[in-house]
Scaffold this active site. Sequence first.
Site, PDB file in Angstrom:
ATOM      1  N   ARG A  81      48.032 -48.209 -37.540  1.00  0.00           N
ATOM      2  CA  ARG A  81      49.126 -47.580 -36.327  1.00  0.00           C
ATOM      3  C   ARG A  81      50.232 -48.708 -36.702  1.00  0.00           C
ATOM      4  O   ARG A  81      50.047 -49.583 -36.708  1.00  0.00           O
ATOM      5  CB  ARG A  81      48.385 -47.803 -35.215  1.00  0.00           C
ATOM      6  CG  ARG A  81      49.332 -47.483 -33.947  1.00  0.00           C
ATOM      7  CD  ARG A  81      48.706 -47.763 -32.652  1.00  0.00           C
ATOM      8  NE  ARG A  81      47.313 -46.939 -32.592  1.00  0.00           N
ATOM      9  CZ  ARG A  81      46.186 -47.356 -32.058  1.00  0.00           C
ATOM     10  NH1 ARG A  81      46.020 -48.817 -31.960  1.00  0.00           N
ATOM     11  NH2 ARG A  81      45.157 -46.726 -32.063  1.00  0.00           N
ATOM     12  N   ARG A 151      50.305 -54.779 -27.484  1.00  0.00           N
ATOM     13  CA  ARG A 151      50.482 -53.685 -28.585  1.00  0.00           C
ATOM     14  C   ARG A 151      51.768 -52.991 -28.484  1.00  0.00           C
ATOM     15  O   ARG A 151      52.730 -53.594 -27.858  1.00  0.00           O
ATOM     16  CB  ARG A 151      49.358 -52.802 -28.499  1.00  0.00           C
ATOM     17  CG  ARG A 151      48.073 -53.226 -28.418  1.00  0.00           C
ATOM     18  CD  ARG A 151      46.819 -52.305 -28.475  1.00  0.00           C
ATOM     19  NE  ARG A 151      45.729 -52.692 -28.710  1.00  0.00           N
ATOM     20  CZ  ARG A 151      44.443 -52.166 -28.862  1.00  0.00           C
ATOM     21  NH1 ARG A 151      44.496 -50.777 -28.758  1.00  0.00           N
ATOM     22  NH2 ARG A 151      43.121 -52.628 -29.141  1.00  0.00           N
ATOM     23  N   LYS A 212      42.736 -55.852 -25.095  1.00  0.00           N
ATOM     24  CA  LYS A 212      43.854 -55.170 -25.423  1.00  0.00           C
ATOM     25  C   LYS A 212      44.980 -55.360 -24.242  1.00  0.00           C
ATOM     26  O   LYS A 212      44.364 -55.216 -23.099  1.00  0.00           O
ATOM     27  CB  LYS A 212      43.728 -53.692 -26.205  1.00  0.00           C
ATOM     28  CG  LYS A 212      42.935 -52.811 -24.987  1.00  0.00           C
ATOM     29  CD  LYS A 212      42.755 -51.587 -25.532  1.00  0.00           C
ATOM     30  CE  LYS A 212      42.033 -50.516 -24.412  1.00  0.00           C
ATOM     31  NZ  LYS A 212      41.641 -49.029 -25.165  1.00  0.00           N
ATOM     32  N   LYS A 214      48.782 -53.479 -23.156  1.00  0.00           N
ATOM     33  CA  LYS A 214      49.609 -52.395 -23.073  1.00  0.00           C
ATOM     34  C   LYS A 214      51.025 -52.690 -22.360  1.00  0.00           C
ATOM     35  O   LYS A 214      50.786 -52.786 -21.042  1.00  0.00           O
ATOM     36  CB  LYS A 214      49.272 -51.149 -23.162  1.00  0.00           C
ATOM     37  CG  LYS A 214      48.105 -50.730 -24.052  1.00  0.00           C
ATOM     38  CD  LYS A 214      47.437 -49.534 -23.594  1.00  0.00           C
ATOM     39  CE  LYS A 214      46.226 -49.321 -24.983  1.00  0.00           C
ATOM     40  NZ  LYS A 214      45.553 -47.964 -24.536  1.00  0.00           N
ATOM     41  N   CYS A 432      43.774 -36.585 -27.612  1.00  0.00           N
ATOM     42  CA  CYS A 432      43.510 -37.853 -28.622  1.00  0.00           C
ATOM     43  C   CYS A 432      42.819 -37.183 -30.040  1.00  0.00           C
ATOM     44  O   CYS A 432      42.584 -36.006 -30.001  1.00  0.00           O
ATOM     45  CB  CYS A 432      42.619 -39.124 -28.052  1.00  0.00           C
ATOM     46  SG  CYS A 432      41.175 -38.543 -27.847  1.00  0.00           S
ATOM     47  N   CYS A 438      37.571 -40.578 -35.449  1.00  0.00           N
ATOM     48  CA  CYS A 438      37.397 -41.508 -34.719  1.00  0.00           C
ATOM     49  C   CYS A 438      35.918 -42.293 -34.595  1.00  0.00           C
ATOM     50  O   CYS A 438      34.899 -41.344 -33.898  1.00  0.00           O
ATOM     51  CB  CYS A 438      38.076 -41.570 -33.273  1.00  0.00           C
ATOM     52  SG  CYS A 438      37.983 -42.651 -32.140  1.00  0.00           S
ATOM     53  N   CYS A 477      36.318 -39.510 -25.594  1.00  0.00           N
ATOM     54  CA  CYS A 477      35.412 -40.728 -25.326  1.00  0.00           C
ATOM     55  C   CYS A 477      36.113 -41.289 -23.733  1.00  0.00           C
ATOM     56  O   CYS A 477      37.200 -40.951 -23.773  1.00  0.00           O
ATOM     57  CB  CYS A 477      35.261 -41.692 -25.953  1.00  0.00           C
ATOM     58  SG  CYS A 477      36.391 -42.940 -26.498  1.00  0.00           S
ATOM     59  N   CYS A 481      42.630 -42.918 -24.736  1.00  0.00           N
ATOM     60  CA  CYS A 481      43.785 -42.769 -25.422  1.00  0.00           C
ATOM     61  C   CYS A 481      44.470 -41.512 -25.140  1.00  0.00           C
ATOM     62  O   CYS A 481      45.780 -41.565 -25.413  1.00  0.00           O
ATOM     63  CB  CYS A 481      43.198 -42.785 -26.920  1.00  0.00           C
ATOM     64  SG  CYS A 481      42.465 -44.232 -27.481  1.00  0.00           S
TER      65      CYS A 481
END
Length: 570
Positions: A81, A151, A212, A214, A432, A438, A477, A481
Amino acid sequence: MSDINELKVTGKLADNERIKGESNFLRGTIAEDLNDGLTGGFTSDNFQLIRFHGMYQQDDRDIRAERSKQKLEPLHTMMLRARLPGGIITPQQWLGIDKFAGEHTMFGSIRLTTRQTFQFHGVLKRNLKLMHQTLHDMGIDSIATAGDVNRNVLCTSNPVESELHAEAYDWAKKISEHLLPRTKAYAEIWLDGEKQVSTEEPILGSNYLPRKFKTTVAIPPLNDVDVHANDMNFVAIADNGKLVGFNVLVGGGLAMTHGDTATFPRKADDFGFIPVENTLAVAEAIVTTQRDLGNRVNRKNAKTKYTLERVGVDVFKAEVERRAGVTFEASRPYEFTERGDRFGWVEGIDGKHHLTLFIENGRILDFPNKPLKTGMAKIAEIHQGDFRMTANQNLVIAGVPAEQKDQIEQLAREHGLIDDGVSLQRKASMACVALPTCPLAMAEAERMLPEFVTDIEGMLEKHGVGDDSIITRVTGCPNGCGRAMLAEIGLVGKGPGKYNLHLGGNHDGTRIPRMYRENISDAEIRQEIDTLIGRWAKEREGDERFGDFVVRTGIVRAVVDSARDFHDNA
C-alpha cells in the site's frame, strides 16, 4: 487531572509490543529473510514488521488446499500500500505504477483503496526490492501505510474549490510527514541506504503506537473521507474561501470483533476549533497522548476510540491541550450535506475541469470489453494535470484545460472508464478486497458486490424507486476496511456465504448502523432487503432516505452511544 501514569492500562503486554520493542526500530531480520530462498514468505516477527514498511504477506486462498495436498507451502505474495497523502499522483507516476503492475505482479492490476491510495497485489518476494526502488525513483514510498503508526492521511478530493483544496491538501502532506517514523530502516532495507543507528522516535516512541492510527482532512460540505471512521480528523473551516483553521474530531473507528461486546464502532468526538498555525502541534499532541494512554495489553481495545471511552473525552482533550500548549475554541459551524464522489465533469473556480470516474471496487485492470488499465495509461500519456484517488475507490482526472476535455472523455469512453448506464446504486456501493487474498476475510466482498448490487437495482426498480440509491457496503470481516459501519445497508462477513446485516446509517455518514440480522445467508439478506425496500417505497415521508426510514419506523433503533447501545438489540 490525575497523574498520566495512573491512566495507563497495566498487565502483561500484548506480544506485538515485544515484537516492536525488539525490532531495532523496525529492522528486525527482514534483510536476512529477503535472502532466504527456501520460503516465499517472511518468518517469525518479520511477518508483522513488514507491515510498518507498507506490506502485508498474503496467499491465494483459492488454491491453498491444493498446494497443501502437493506438500507445498501456500503461494506467498505481498500486498503493498503506497503512501500518497491526499491521493494525488502525477501522470508520469501513474505510468510507472502501471508498468510495474503489468510486469511484476501476479494479478496485473492497480487497486484503488478506501485509504485514498493504490495497492499492488501479488508481488513475489524476489521482486520486493525492485518494487520499492521503482516507487522511490518516482518519488513514492510505502512508509507507515500499515502497522501501529499514523497511516496514509486522507484529504477531501474537492476539485471545485481549487484554492481551498490546495491549502487543505498541503496540510494533509505536512501532517503525514510530521508523524512519520524517524527510523531509517526503510531506506536501509529496501533502498540499500547507508546503515544508521536509530536511538529515538520522538513522536511515535520506541514501541510506536498501541494500534493503527488514521487521519483525515475534510472540506465541508463533502464528507467523502468519512471522518467518523478515523482516529483524528481536521475539518476545514474557511473564511471567504481562505482556510483559517480546523475543527478537530477525535476517536472515530469502525473495527470490532465478532462476539466481543467490548469492541464496537464509534463516532469521533468534536474537540473544538484551532487556528491553522496550531495544526501540527495539536496533531502531535493527539498522537502522543494516544501513544502514552492507549491499551498495550489488549490489542482489541487499543485504538484511540477505546482510550477515550476508558479515560474520558474531557481528560484526553485536556491532556492534548496541555501537550500542545493550545486551548480548543468552540467549534465553528459546518455541515456535511454530501458524501461519496461527484461523478462526471465539474469546473473548478480556476477554470480547469475535473472528471471523476467510477471504478467498481477500485480494481483497474483490462476486463473483457472494458480495458480500464489500458485506457488510464493512454490518458496518462497526454494528461497535463494530476490524478486524484478518492477515499471511495474512484479516480479524478484533475486539472484538464477546456481544449483537452473532448480528447480525454473520448479515451475514457472508448475504454469503459465512462459508462452512462452505471446506476446511482452502483456508485453508492463499496467493498473491501476480502477473498481470495486477504488473510482476515471470513466471507466474500469485492467478488460478490457486483451481482449483489445488480439484485438491489432490480429491487429498487420493482418497487418504483429506481432513481434512488442506498449507501451499501460489504466487508469480508469486522475490521472495517469497507466502512460498512457507516452505511445505510452494511454487510459484515461472518463465514463463507454468511454475513451480519446492519441497517440505519445515514446519508451524511454521521450515524452508526445497528445489527438487524446475524449470521444470515446471501439469499436471506436479499429477501430481507427486498421486503424493506418495498416498505420504504410505500411508507417513506417525502424524499426520506432508506437509513432514516428504518430508524424512524422502528425497524432498528438509532445507535446513539456505541459503547452503551451498539450491541443492545433488545
